[in-house]
Design a protein around this motif. Sequence first.
Motif, PDB file in Angstrom:
ATOM      1  N   HIS A  55       0.969  -1.281   0.054  1.00  0.00           N
ATOM      2  CA  HIS A  55      -0.010  -0.013   0.107  1.00  0.00           C
ATOM      3  C   HIS A  55       0.793   1.204   0.171  1.00  0.00           C
ATOM      4  CE1 HIS A  55      -3.831  -2.084   0.202  1.00  0.00           C
ATOM      5  NE2 HIS A  55      -3.345  -2.590   1.541  1.00  0.00           N
ATOM      6  N   LEU A  56       2.004   1.053   0.644  1.00  0.00           N
ATOM      7  CA  LEU A  56       2.713   2.303   0.695  1.00  0.00           C
ATOM      8  C   LEU A  56       3.583   2.737  -0.740  1.00  0.00           C
ATOM      9  CD1 LEU A  56       4.815   4.470   2.210  1.00  0.00           C
ATOM     10  CD2 LEU A  56       6.538   2.599   2.484  1.00  0.00           C
ATOM     11  N   VAL A  57       3.760   1.840  -1.533  1.00  0.00           N
ATOM     12  CA  VAL A  57       4.179   1.866  -2.847  1.00  0.00           C
ATOM     13  C   VAL A  57       3.026   2.432  -3.831  1.00  0.00           C
ATOM     14  CG1 VAL A  57       5.124   0.688  -4.850  1.00  0.00           C
ATOM     15  CG2 VAL A  57       6.155   0.063  -2.739  1.00  0.00           C
ATOM     16  N   ASP A  58       1.886   1.907  -3.753  1.00  0.00           N
ATOM     17  CA  ASP A  58       0.752   2.254  -4.253  1.00  0.00           C
ATOM     18  C   ASP A  58       0.715   4.002  -4.226  1.00  0.00           C
ATOM     19  OD1 ASP A  58      -0.315   0.264  -5.582  1.00  0.00           O
ATOM     20  OD2 ASP A  58      -1.508  -0.572  -3.739  1.00  0.00           O
ATOM     21  N   LYS A  59       0.577   4.222  -2.789  1.00  0.00           N
ATOM     22  CA  LYS A  59       0.519   5.849  -2.372  1.00  0.00           C
ATOM     23  C   LYS A  59       1.621   6.573  -3.061  1.00  0.00           C
ATOM     24  CE  LYS A  59      -3.154   5.147  -0.658  1.00  0.00           C
ATOM     25  NZ  LYS A  59      -4.259   5.892  -1.213  1.00  0.00           N
ATOM     26  N   ILE A  60       2.855   6.003  -3.161  1.00  0.00           N
ATOM     27  CA  ILE A  60       4.060   6.762  -3.623  1.00  0.00           C
ATOM     28  C   ILE A  60       3.729   6.919  -4.911  1.00  0.00           C
ATOM     29  CG2 ILE A  60       6.490   6.701  -3.806  1.00  0.00           C
ATOM     30  CD1 ILE A  60       6.711   5.416  -1.211  1.00  0.00           C
ATOM     31  N   GLU A  61       3.422   5.880  -5.801  1.00  0.00           N
ATOM     32  CA  GLU A  61       3.414   6.008  -7.323  1.00  0.00           C
ATOM     33  C   GLU A  61       2.211   6.793  -7.677  1.00  0.00           C
ATOM     34  OE1 GLU A  61       3.500   2.214  -8.657  1.00  0.00           O
ATOM     35  OE2 GLU A  61       5.620   2.040  -8.729  1.00  0.00           O
ATOM     36  N   SER A  62       1.287   7.076  -6.798  1.00  0.00           N
ATOM     37  CA  SER A  62       0.131   7.815  -7.081  1.00  0.00           C
ATOM     38  C   SER A  62       0.243   9.433  -7.104  1.00  0.00           C
ATOM     39  CB  SER A  62      -1.249   7.231  -6.192  1.00  0.00           C
ATOM     40  OG  SER A  62      -0.902   8.064  -4.841  1.00  0.00           O
ATOM     41  N   LEU A  63       1.402   9.619  -6.553  1.00  0.00           N
ATOM     42  CA  LEU A  63       1.734  10.987  -6.321  1.00  0.00           C
ATOM     43  C   LEU A  63       2.035  11.711  -7.647  1.00  0.00           C
ATOM     44  CD1 LEU A  63       3.729  10.887  -2.765  1.00  0.00           C
ATOM     45  CD2 LEU A  63       1.132  12.050  -3.230  1.00  0.00           C
ATOM     46  N   PRO A  64       1.756  13.036  -8.032  1.00  0.00           N
ATOM     47  CA  PRO A  64       2.304  13.637  -9.087  1.00  0.00           C
ATOM     48  C   PRO A  64       3.855  13.743  -8.828  1.00  0.00           C
ATOM     49  CG  PRO A  64       0.361  14.686  -8.322  1.00  0.00           C
ATOM     50  CD  PRO A  64       0.754  13.781  -7.270  1.00  0.00           C
ATOM     51  N   VAL A  65       4.741  13.775  -9.939  1.00  0.00           N
ATOM     52  CA  VAL A  65       6.214  13.771  -9.675  1.00  0.00           C
ATOM     53  C   VAL A  65       6.443  15.045  -9.001  1.00  0.00           C
ATOM     54  CG1 VAL A  65       8.382  14.127 -10.882  1.00  0.00           C
ATOM     55  CG2 VAL A  65       6.331  12.508 -11.819  1.00  0.00           C
ATOM     56  N   SER A  66       6.005  16.258  -9.323  1.00  0.00           N
ATOM     57  CA  SER A  66       6.594  17.403  -8.764  1.00  0.00           C
ATOM     58  C   SER A  66       5.495  18.228  -7.897  1.00  0.00           C
ATOM     59  CB  SER A  66       7.006  18.433  -9.759  1.00  0.00           C
ATOM     60  OG  SER A  66       5.918  18.666 -10.667  1.00  0.00           O
ATOM     61  N   ALA A  67       4.696  17.366  -6.983  1.00  0.00           N
ATOM     62  CA  ALA A  67       3.694  17.946  -5.950  1.00  0.00           C
ATOM     63  C   ALA A  67       4.143  18.494  -4.706  1.00  0.00           C
ATOM     64  CB  ALA A  67       2.631  16.554  -5.660  1.00  0.00           C
ATOM     65  N   GLU A  68       3.487  19.310  -4.277  1.00  0.00           N
ATOM     66  CA  GLU A  68       3.714  19.993  -2.921  1.00  0.00           C
ATOM     67  C   GLU A  68       2.881  19.452  -1.977  1.00  0.00           C
ATOM     68  OE1 GLU A  68       6.406  21.679  -2.252  1.00  0.00           O
ATOM     69  OE2 GLU A  68       7.116  22.074  -4.337  1.00  0.00           O
ATOM     70  N   PRO A  69       3.267  19.274  -0.795  1.00  0.00           N
ATOM     71  CA  PRO A  69       4.658  19.377  -0.217  1.00  0.00           C
ATOM     72  C   PRO A  69       5.483  18.247  -0.493  1.00  0.00           C
ATOM     73  CG  PRO A  69       3.228  18.718   1.583  1.00  0.00           C
ATOM     74  CD  PRO A  69       2.155  18.793   0.289  1.00  0.00           C
ATOM     75  N   ILE A  70       5.006  17.138  -0.964  1.00  0.00           N
ATOM     76  CA  ILE A  70       5.761  15.918  -1.167  1.00  0.00           C
ATOM     77  C   ILE A  70       5.493  15.383  -2.626  1.00  0.00           C
ATOM     78  CG2 ILE A  70       6.402  13.303  -0.531  1.00  0.00           C
ATOM     79  CD1 ILE A  70       5.683  14.017   2.329  1.00  0.00           C
ATOM     80  N   GLY A  71       6.360  15.249  -3.503  1.00  0.00           N
ATOM     81  CA  GLY A  71       6.248  14.540  -4.738  1.00  0.00           C
ATOM     82  C   GLY A  71       6.415  12.990  -4.926  1.00  0.00           C
ATOM     83  N   GLY A  72       6.414  12.499  -5.771  1.00  0.00           N
ATOM     84  CA  GLY A  72       6.686  11.086  -6.181  1.00  0.00           C
ATOM     85  C   GLY A  72       8.074  10.734  -6.258  1.00  0.00           C
ATOM     86  N   LEU A  73       9.072  11.890  -6.506  1.00  0.00           N
ATOM     87  CA  LEU A  73      10.558  11.473  -6.509  1.00  0.00           C
ATOM     88  C   LEU A  73      11.170  12.137  -5.243  1.00  0.00           C
ATOM     89  CD1 LEU A  73      11.095  12.258 -10.288  1.00  0.00           C
ATOM     90  CD2 LEU A  73      10.641  10.079  -8.998  1.00  0.00           C
ATOM     91  N   ASP A  74      10.482  12.371  -4.431  1.00  0.00           N
ATOM     92  CA  ASP A  74      11.062  12.963  -2.941  1.00  0.00           C
ATOM     93  C   ASP A  74      12.325  11.872  -2.474  1.00  0.00           C
ATOM     94  OD1 ASP A  74      10.899  14.823  -0.499  1.00  0.00           O
ATOM     95  OD2 ASP A  74      10.848  12.824   0.291  1.00  0.00           O
ATOM     96  N   LYS A  75      13.382  12.229  -2.294  1.00  0.00           N
ATOM     97  CA  LYS A  75      14.410  11.347  -1.997  1.00  0.00           C
ATOM     98  C   LYS A  75      14.068  10.574  -0.700  1.00  0.00           C
ATOM     99  CE  LYS A  75      17.585  14.479  -1.213  1.00  0.00           C
ATOM    100  NZ  LYS A  75      19.204  14.979  -1.021  1.00  0.00           N
ATOM    101  N   ASP A  76      13.405  11.109   0.394  1.00  0.00           N
ATOM    102  CA  ASP A  76      12.992  10.353   1.632  1.00  0.00           C
ATOM    103  C   ASP A  76      12.077   9.421   1.053  1.00  0.00           C
ATOM    104  OD1 ASP A  76      14.679  11.872   3.470  1.00  0.00           O
ATOM    105  OD2 ASP A  76      13.386  13.316   3.208  1.00  0.00           O
ATOM    106  N   LEU A  77      11.044   9.697   0.466  1.00  0.00           N
ATOM    107  CA  LEU A  77      10.082   8.667   0.169  1.00  0.00           C
ATOM    108  C   LEU A  77      10.821   7.420  -0.639  1.00  0.00           C
ATOM    109  CD1 LEU A  77       7.027  10.475  -1.241  1.00  0.00           C
ATOM    110  CD2 LEU A  77       7.382   9.542   0.995  1.00  0.00           C
ATOM    111  N   LEU A  78      11.714   7.738  -1.745  1.00  0.00           N
ATOM    112  CA  LEU A  78      12.560   6.711  -2.564  1.00  0.00           C
ATOM    113  C   LEU A  78      13.308   5.744  -1.367  1.00  0.00           C
ATOM    114  CD1 LEU A  78      13.423   8.798  -5.479  1.00  0.00           C
ATOM    115  CD2 LEU A  78      11.474   7.248  -5.341  1.00  0.00           C
ATOM    116  N   LEU A  79      13.858   6.665  -0.514  1.00  0.00           N
ATOM    117  CA  LEU A  79      14.762   5.843   0.358  1.00  0.00           C
ATOM    118  C   LEU A  79      13.744   4.895   1.344  1.00  0.00           C
ATOM    119  CD1 LEU A  79      17.343   5.116   1.789  1.00  0.00           C
ATOM    120  CD2 LEU A  79      16.988   7.272   3.407  1.00  0.00           C
ATOM    121  N   LEU A  80      12.692   5.484   1.792  1.00  0.00           N
ATOM    122  CA  LEU A  80      11.675   4.540   2.632  1.00  0.00           C
ATOM    123  C   LEU A  80      11.177   3.460   1.559  1.00  0.00           C
ATOM    124  CD1 LEU A  80       9.892   4.484   5.149  1.00  0.00           C
ATOM    125  CD2 LEU A  80       8.245   5.874   3.835  1.00  0.00           C
TER     126      LEU A  80
END
Length: 673
Positions: A173-198
Amino acid sequence: MEGLLNKYTNVMKGWQYRWFVMDADSGMLEYFEKEEHKKQRPRGYVHLAGAVISPSDEDSQTFSVSAANGEIYRLKASSTKERQLWIDKLRTTAEFHTNHMTSGGQQSVRRESRSSSLLKTLTDVAPPKKKTEVVPHEVPVKSHKAPAPRPHTLDPFREVKEYISEANEYAVHLVDKIESLPVSAEPIGGLDKDLLLLKATSTATLSSLGQCLRMLQHQQGGASYDWHESLTSQRHVSIGGSVEDRPSRNGSFSSVTSAPGPIVFPEEKPEGPINHTDEEEDEKGYTDDDLEGVEEHKTIILHLLSQLKLGMDLTKVVLPTFILERRSLLEMFADCMAHPDMFLKIPDLPDPESRMLAVIEWYLTSFHAARQGSVAKKPYNPIIGETFHCSWKVPKKSKNTSTNNSNVDSTENDVSPQQQSGGTDGETKLFYCAEQVSHHPPISAFYFECPEKQMSMNASIYTKSRFYGMSIGVNLIGKVCLRLLEHGEEYVFGLPSAYARSILTVPWAEMGDKISITCAKTGYSAAITFHTKPFYGGKLHRVSAEVKREGSGEVTCRVQGEWNSLLEFTYADGTKKVIDVKDIPIGKKRVRPVKLQGDFESRRLWQHVTNALKVGDINTASEHKRVLEERQREGERHRKESGTPFPSKFFHKEDEGWSYNNLLKKGDTKGTL
């Protein structure tokens, strides 16, 4: 209890003072940058339940705290007495909370982690997906309480399996949510470094848990938990973050579940005879584009460096994919045969001295073609059972042997059919076979053979990498044996160590070692020194050599220069010869097309990784590389459990090295390859 302790941060920063606070009631050990920062969020914390506190053998002040979640704090007190005080208090607290948990209690975590807050943010900001779900944009929230204790008579690992299954659901479910985010959304986008690390950390953690469970079950003698089935029963979370089997830009696939076919161990699919008539000449030979520095990947490199120690063996360390060359180490050894004409002329020379000098010339000019560009890159680590085959067709040449130092060859235009027994259309054939014969330690064996010239060369090389702070060293341990059957001579030598320097900026490569080339029959020997660049001044890639004959001690030749540029040979009679390696034509090897190769031949085995690197798709390249490495580990486990050794195809163990199964024998003009 609280106080000032020295904490080892990483290789870059070393030891730094931090203010530590241990709360005996909650079982938390926290640290802050300074004492006055105690009211702020801690720099880090671990729960002491299940933790192991152990003094270090290094000195009388150092000790470590190994938490149950895998984190390790290396700490240093100001005195032996203070260390013992901390150890006693920490052990008492850890024992209390460990017993409390095993009796059914829950540990109390005082503060919310960043990953938890990120997950909550994701739930709030993720746009709805158009799926047939009642609430498409929300993560199904389950109770975080552990499964109720059950009797352990039927399955002692039942609770563990339930924990892992529940954790996997959250990861999906975490991956589902991350992939549903727009790439450059605010405050957190799909390519956020912390999200990718998580995302990457969750996948690695689940994989480690599965492997640990498998080992525990094996020790208990129970049936092995089908970890692969557990993950693929849901949508498997891949390292690249994808949960769908979709083709990537290079035509391959980006998830583990889409890897072609089941795992096939090398020994289960024997390799047939190699048909060299199907080989085609490499149009351009091996080339590779330079990296433009490593700024975009510096975060990855810094994270990697923080896990390493000075002098640490890197054999089992998985290095970032973006620093890979697009070829296997087995093929790189073949690319060292850059000038096959210089190699094949060695047995034609009339006396032992000229043959030794020809060996030196070929050896010193063989390295520049294998190292392309100024940036240090790393070839693929061969998979056990991997092989590589190729050959060269070299036009026959006539020799001008008026002096030892001329060695000028001219193409022979009037070669009769009787003289062409070793090749077709006036060509001499040189064959190459290589195989990865061991995983741990990593040993590559390779063999060159030319029946017409009655010469062969056998080698087995053990690669050992070490970390030296801002550089990485690769030692090539082993011996190479060149045999000239007509003369009964054997030339034995090694290969120089290589170093990647400045790995945080633009990494560059150099060689540094002392190598000897000896021929026991003739008594000639050569001492070669590959010089590393001094800290101040000095030239790169410098090499020097001396050739002597045993007994007399007379130096017959001296060499000075750079192995990738100009080499100056000075002979005993005072004459000199200068060779510019850049002006020597490179002989192109001939390789069968990928579609005609076996499944475990290098280019076919690594084709998806290579194709992904060509288009700059690092994620897909990393994914396919991981699949290959997992197949290798699975094969190792399979052989260990069944107690069967790895059945090599072309080489066998001999003394401390490996030898080709069918070495060329004197008088054999057909050869074994």
